[in-house]
Design an enzyme around this catalytic site. Sequence first.
Site, mmCIF file in Angstrom:
data_model
loop_
_atom_site.group_PDB
_atom_site.id
_atom_site.type_symbol
_atom_site.label_atom_id
_atom_site.label_comp_id
_atom_site.label_asym_id
_atom_site.label_seq_id
_atom_site.Cartn_x
_atom_site.Cartn_y
_atom_site.Cartn_z
ATOM 1 N N HIS A 26 6.646 -22.000 13.687
ATOM 2 C CA HIS A 26 6.904 -21.209 12.342
ATOM 3 C C HIS A 26 7.332 -22.253 11.465
ATOM 4 C CE1 HIS A 26 6.970 -17.684 15.062
ATOM 5 N NE2 HIS A 26 7.751 -18.473 15.765
ATOM 6 N N GLU A 71 14.918 -20.165 14.651
ATOM 7 C CA GLU A 71 13.929 -20.794 15.657
ATOM 8 C C GLU A 71 13.002 -21.822 14.945
ATOM 9 O OE1 GLU A 71 10.131 -19.433 18.170
ATOM 10 O OE2 GLU A 71 10.865 -17.999 17.032
ATOM 11 N N HIS A 87 8.722 -23.481 20.718
ATOM 12 C CA HIS A 87 9.412 -22.291 20.362
ATOM 13 C C HIS A 87 10.552 -21.969 21.028
ATOM 14 C CE1 HIS A 87 5.883 -20.521 17.874
ATOM 15 N NE2 HIS A 87 5.132 -21.328 18.826
ATOM 16 N N GLU A 114 8.378 -21.637 25.425
ATOM 17 C CA GLU A 114 9.657 -20.707 25.017
ATOM 18 C C GLU A 114 10.739 -21.306 25.751
ATOM 19 O OE1 GLU A 114 9.675 -18.871 22.471
ATOM 20 O OE2 GLU A 114 7.451 -18.070 22.586
#
Length: 338
Positions: free
Chosen positions: A127, A164, A219, A301
């Site tokens: 992101h 995040e 992430h 993740e």
Amino acid sequence: MSYGSFPRHPGRPRPARPVRPARRARPAVAALTALLLAAVAGCDDGDGPAGDAKASAPPGGSPSASAGRAPAAVPPSSPPREAKKAPSASSDPSDSPEPPKPSAPPAGDGGGDGPLHGKVVVIDPGHNIHNQQHTAEIDRSVDIGTGRKECDTTGTSTNSGYAEATFSLDVAHRIRSILQAQGATVTLTHDGDRPFGPCVDERAAIGNKAHADAALSVHADGAAPGQRGVHVILPAKVKGGRADTAPIADPSKELGERVLGKFVQATGSIPSNYVGHNTGLDVRSDLGGLNLSTVPKVFIECGNMRDPQDAAQLTDDGWRQKAAQGIADGIRDFVLSR
């Protein structure tokens, strides 16, 4: 009366004045004349032999015939004063400008001595903290090989607002530092310096262009509370459009397994209890960053930002350093094994 005159007597003729011999110059007058002449002579600049060859008068008298003019008492000429120089800008080290301080290494820097010398790693911070200000741009669809998907998303956050995107960039920086210290050349897909994105297809292209030995996207998940743990996403074998993951599927699986093992070891985290059937590994075919990659690549993740226990770890500086160390160790083992 005046010197040399006689009184007049009426009726008597005036006698003629005797002719006197010429007066001799008195010694004092002669000496004064000599001094005056010497003073005139002293007007000579004295530069050269003429000024140095002047004779002096004998003591207590006038100059002799052979001596010529008496010299004037002229003080020795002083050498011309040298103009004061302005102080040089570099004459005093304290006045010299300081050399520019070295800046932080650029995104693709590294490649020094160490066990990873010659190895290229691409780290993709998930992101972008600025994405939320550019929703129109990140909502446009891009080709992911098997279909189309949005350019990028804003990502998730903890309940307290820790984003995040902030987490992923922080961990990416730490991974880069660890790998560079071991000699690897490390490139980030972005460094928080873009207004949004990059889009998922561009993230894949950056790793491909670098001919990376390994690529990894950082992430953190946004699942329901109670769902905890780390999981690594591997590329499925897909072929369609620009996507063909057959050459990278197996090496990517090996990369993912090594990263997961080292991550769990470094952080004490558990493999995900809600994805991958407790293996901590998940295979997906809908992620453009994996589908379009031509180099071994995985997503990690690191935990669930919506779970209080995982969130406490993800927001802890010391824990993030451990997470970065585990990821870097897994990448190192993978690239050295090939």
